[in-house]
Design a protein around this motif. Sequence first.
Motif, short mmCIF file in Angstrom:
data_model
loop_
_atom_site.label_atom_id
_atom_site.label_comp_id
_atom_site.label_asym_id
_atom_site.label_seq_id
_atom_site.Cartn_x
_atom_site.Cartn_y
_atom_site.Cartn_z
N MET A 22 8.29 -24.99 -4.16
CA MET A 22 9.40 -25.73 -4.78
C MET A 22 10.51 -24.77 -5.20
O MET A 22 11.69 -25.09 -5.08
CB MET A 22 8.91 -26.55 -5.97
CG MET A 22 8.11 -27.78 -5.58
SD MET A 22 9.09 -29.11 -4.85
CE MET A 22 9.74 -29.89 -6.33
N PHE A 23 10.11 -23.59 -5.68
CA PHE A 23 11.13 -22.60 -6.06
C PHE A 23 11.89 -22.12 -4.82
O PHE A 23 13.12 -22.05 -4.84
CB PHE A 23 10.50 -21.42 -6.80
CG PHE A 23 11.51 -20.39 -7.18
CD1 PHE A 23 12.39 -20.61 -8.24
CD2 PHE A 23 11.62 -19.20 -6.48
CE1 PHE A 23 13.36 -19.67 -8.58
CE2 PHE A 23 12.57 -18.25 -6.82
CZ PHE A 23 13.45 -18.49 -7.87
N GLU A 24 11.15 -21.81 -3.75
CA GLU A 24 11.81 -21.37 -2.52
C GLU A 24 12.79 -22.43 -2.02
O GLU A 24 13.91 -22.12 -1.62
CB GLU A 24 10.76 -21.07 -1.44
CG GLU A 24 11.36 -20.55 -0.15
CD GLU A 24 10.34 -20.25 0.94
OE1 GLU A 24 10.78 -19.98 2.07
OE2 GLU A 24 9.12 -20.29 0.67
N LEU A 25 12.39 -23.68 -2.09
CA LEU A 25 13.23 -24.78 -1.64
C LEU A 25 14.49 -24.91 -2.50
O LEU A 25 15.61 -24.88 -1.99
CB LEU A 25 12.41 -26.09 -1.72
CG LEU A 25 13.15 -27.38 -1.42
CD1 LEU A 25 13.51 -27.47 0.06
CD2 LEU A 25 12.30 -28.58 -1.84
N ASP A 26 14.30 -25.07 -3.80
CA ASP A 26 15.43 -25.43 -4.66
C ASP A 26 16.25 -24.26 -5.18
O ASP A 26 17.27 -24.46 -5.84
CB ASP A 26 14.94 -26.31 -5.81
CG ASP A 26 14.84 -27.76 -5.38
OD1 ASP A 26 15.66 -28.20 -4.56
OD2 ASP A 26 13.92 -28.46 -5.86
#
Length: 180
Positions: free
Chosen positions: A25-29
Amino acid sequence: MMPNQPIETERLILRPVENTDLQGMFELDSDPEVHKYLGNMPIKTLDQAQEGIDYLQKQYKERGIARWAVVLKETNEFMGWCGIKYLIESEQMNGVYNVYELGYRFIPKFWGKGYATESAQAWVDYMFKEAGVKSLYAAADIPNKGSVNVLQKVGFKITDEFVFEWKGVKSNCYWLEQHQ
């Protein structure tokens, strides 16, 4: 409303977002490319990613449905999310709420391979065939041709244009609908 087991497609597993998805989720957002059509406000910390996970998990409990993680079967990699959000009044778009809205977001290395279309089609099929919903809605920034194309491929039709405002950022969007 939520499926009681993961949804599987040819290449993907769709399942609820879990705390173990934090790094994904961190990589995505945190990716500015991902946020190009989302107001250009990528997150900066793991705590913000956890807040996003907590928000989805709260929707699972309170609304019975929310976006789900998309995982590549072959590698078990977190790719992003796709799913249905039940829009409440405070989240209305184009003046519409108390409806089911389809959305998705993927890490850029997974773009252009048909994953958004595959996962979106799985949700359209589930909502119409299993959940018995009669209408689905979606919104996409007008310049985001890739997203508009995905929505049209899975049966949505552009029915309106509107200005979406969130956190002081305004976007010109298409409003799309699909009815059974």
